[in-house]
Design an enzyme around this catalytic site. Structure first.
Site, short mmCIF file in Angstrom:
data_model
loop_
_atom_site.label_atom_id
_atom_site.label_comp_id
_atom_site.label_asym_id
_atom_site.label_seq_id
_atom_site.Cartn_x
_atom_site.Cartn_y
_atom_site.Cartn_z
N ALA A 17 46.12 50.81 67.94
CA ALA A 17 45.04 51.14 66.73
C ALA A 17 45.57 50.88 65.56
O ALA A 17 44.76 50.36 64.60
CB ALA A 17 44.75 52.81 66.84
N ARG A 53 45.80 73.23 59.78
CA ARG A 53 46.68 74.36 59.74
C ARG A 53 46.79 75.00 58.40
O ARG A 53 46.85 76.28 58.21
CB ARG A 53 48.07 73.95 60.20
CG ARG A 53 47.92 73.48 61.73
CD ARG A 53 49.17 73.61 62.59
NE ARG A 53 49.07 73.68 64.13
CZ ARG A 53 49.71 73.81 64.80
NH1 ARG A 53 50.97 74.14 64.55
NH2 ARG A 53 49.62 73.96 66.27
N SER A 54 46.57 74.21 57.24
CA SER A 54 46.63 74.81 55.90
C SER A 54 45.42 75.48 55.58
O SER A 54 45.40 76.20 54.50
CB SER A 54 47.04 73.54 54.97
OG SER A 54 45.70 72.65 55.03
N HIS A 81 48.61 51.58 72.45
CA HIS A 81 49.11 51.99 71.14
C HIS A 81 48.93 50.72 70.10
O HIS A 81 49.96 50.26 69.65
CB HIS A 81 50.54 52.32 71.25
CG HIS A 81 51.07 52.97 70.01
ND1 HIS A 81 52.27 53.99 70.17
CD2 HIS A 81 50.76 53.16 68.87
CE1 HIS A 81 52.45 54.46 69.13
NE2 HIS A 81 51.45 54.00 68.22
N ARG A 133 49.31 60.64 68.37
CA ARG A 133 50.68 60.52 68.99
C ARG A 133 50.44 61.12 70.55
O ARG A 133 49.72 62.07 70.72
CB ARG A 133 51.96 61.16 68.32
CG ARG A 133 52.42 60.60 67.15
CD ARG A 133 53.35 59.40 67.80
NE ARG A 133 54.02 58.84 66.62
CZ ARG A 133 53.69 58.05 65.94
NH1 ARG A 133 52.53 57.48 65.97
NH2 ARG A 133 54.37 57.48 65.15
N GLY A 183 44.31 64.13 57.45
CA GLY A 183 45.00 63.30 56.39
C GLY A 183 44.00 61.94 55.99
O GLY A 183 42.88 62.03 56.22
N THR A 185 44.41 58.79 68.84
CA THR A 185 44.85 57.64 68.18
C THR A 185 46.09 58.01 67.33
O THR A 185 46.77 57.32 66.56
CB THR A 185 43.86 56.94 67.05
OG1 THR A 185 43.50 58.16 66.22
CG2 THR A 185 42.72 56.37 68.05
N GLU A 226 54.84 56.83 77.12
CA GLU A 226 54.42 55.71 76.86
C GLU A 226 55.43 54.55 76.91
O GLU A 226 56.41 54.69 76.47
CB GLU A 226 54.15 55.80 75.16
CG GLU A 226 53.34 54.41 74.85
CD GLU A 226 52.64 54.91 73.21
OE1 GLU A 226 53.32 54.15 72.29
OE2 GLU A 226 52.02 55.64 73.14
N ILE A 234 43.65 59.23 57.65
CA ILE A 234 42.88 58.67 58.72
C ILE A 234 41.62 59.40 59.13
O ILE A 234 40.61 59.04 59.26
CB ILE A 234 43.83 58.34 60.03
CG1 ILE A 234 45.00 57.48 59.67
CG2 ILE A 234 43.02 57.91 60.91
CD1 ILE A 234 45.91 57.17 60.54
#
Length: 343
Positions: free
Chosen positions: A295, A188-189, A293, A245, A166, A243, A274, A168
């Site tokens: 970033a 996955r696509s 968390h 989940r 994506g 970075t 978390e 990032i």
């Protein structure tokens, strides 16, 4: 009697009320100003506890949420609520399916911290390669590094494997290439950008990469995407960077892999659970770079996040479709709580 009548009809009580479940930065001034300009009032929950949120949601026209859970019981307690807006990218803390059934538009902010998270992923790679954690700890304890075992790693010519591509992941590509890393990606696509090598499978990427960096959302299908089998497929010299989940990684499996030397290290800005318990064995390891968390966080990204999330709320309150709707099916649902028009 006149005082009661005037109070019930005061502008403050008739203005739309927006409930912020939690704020992860010092001030809500940005979003408060955006909402005030649209005639709405912001109410910030003191603790973010589910029972408290359910009580406060009773007269909320919209909900803003960062990390707090917004489960079905909170949504059911909000009969006036037209929209739930996430401060951030992932929406795994919101019961999106139930919100859709109730006719609430769910939105997110997918692009506010692209540079910050890409920088943080690169920082994790550099910190592992240059052995930042053991060296700084040794110096802080009065040493000068000569007692720290092992050597740093030359990154030029090594392979960075991106799981997901994506915004990032794409932003990390030029950063990685600037320090000499070759880049391969798995999606996955099945598609990747021109000029980026494609791995045919996750397993192929894991076998080839010297660094594996995760850039996918947390869903039922991606929970524990990296578990014992995937860690075993990695090189014993490889590092894992997360970075995205915490739930993407099986924490127990990661700890076991580090203990057994199955992989060489990890850089984690997100964890599962978390926050990690204070005595968790991942804390304090020389082979783990661990940040809380953060970033996504910078002065610029937080202001942009607050402005865009509040803007999504304003759009719905004023009858417009937000730019980033997570549950587009709700827009044509008979349950939709207010008619919305495209921009």
């Amino acid at each position: 009697m006149d005082r009661v009548h005037s109070k019930r009809n005061s502008p403050e009580l008739t203005r739309p009320r927006v409930l912020a479940t939690d704020i992860a930065w010092p001030s809500a001034d940005v979003e408060r100003a955006v909402l005030a300009e649209a005639g709405a009032t912001l109410v910030v929950a003191p603790t973010g506890d589910s029972a408290e949120l359910a009580a406060l949601a009773a007269d909320a026209d919209a909900i803003l949420t960062c990390f707090a859970k917004v489960p079905a019981e909170v949504l059911d307690a909000a009969p006036r609520c037209r929209t739930v807006a996430r401060y951030g990218v992932g929406v795994d803390n919101i019961d999106v399916e139930h919100a859709t059934r109730l006719g609430m538009v769910v939105s997110n902010v997918p692009t506010y911290c692209t540079d910050e998270v890409a920088d943080s992923a690169l920082l994790g790679i550099l910190a592992l390669a240059r052995r930042l954690v053991p060296f700084t700890r040794d110096v802080a304890a009065g040493g000068w590094g000569r007692s720290v075992p092992g050597t740093s790693v030359r990154l030029r010519g090594r392979v960075l494997g991106l799981v997901g591509l994506g915004a990032i992941g794409r932003a990390l590509v030029p950063r990685a290439r600037a320090i000499g890393l070759d880049v391969v990606a798995f999606t996955r696509s099945g598609g990747v950008d021109p000029g980026i090598r494609r791995a045919a499978s996750l397993e192929e990427l894991l076998r080839e990469a010297d660094v594996v960096s995760l850039h996918v959302p947390l869903t039922d299908g991606t929970r524990h995407l990296i578990g014992p089998r995937q860690l075993a497929a990695m090189k014993p010299t490889a590092w894992l960077v997360n970075t995205a989940r915490g739930g993407l990684v099986d924490t127990d499996a990661l700890l076991a892999a580090l203990d057994a030397g199955v992989i060489a290290g990890a850089a984690l800005d997100v964890t599962d659970p978390e926050p990690l318990p204070a005595d968790h064995p991942l804390r304090g390891r020389a082979d783990v770079v661990l940040t809380p968390h953060v970033a996504f966080s910078s002065d610029g990204s937080l202001a942009e996040l607050a402005r865009k999330a509040a803007g999504n709320v304003v759009d719905v309150l004023q009858g417009r479709i937000p730019r980033t709707v997570v549950n587009p099916d709700v827009l044509t649902s008979a349950a939709l709580r207010s008619p919305l028009a495209a921009r």
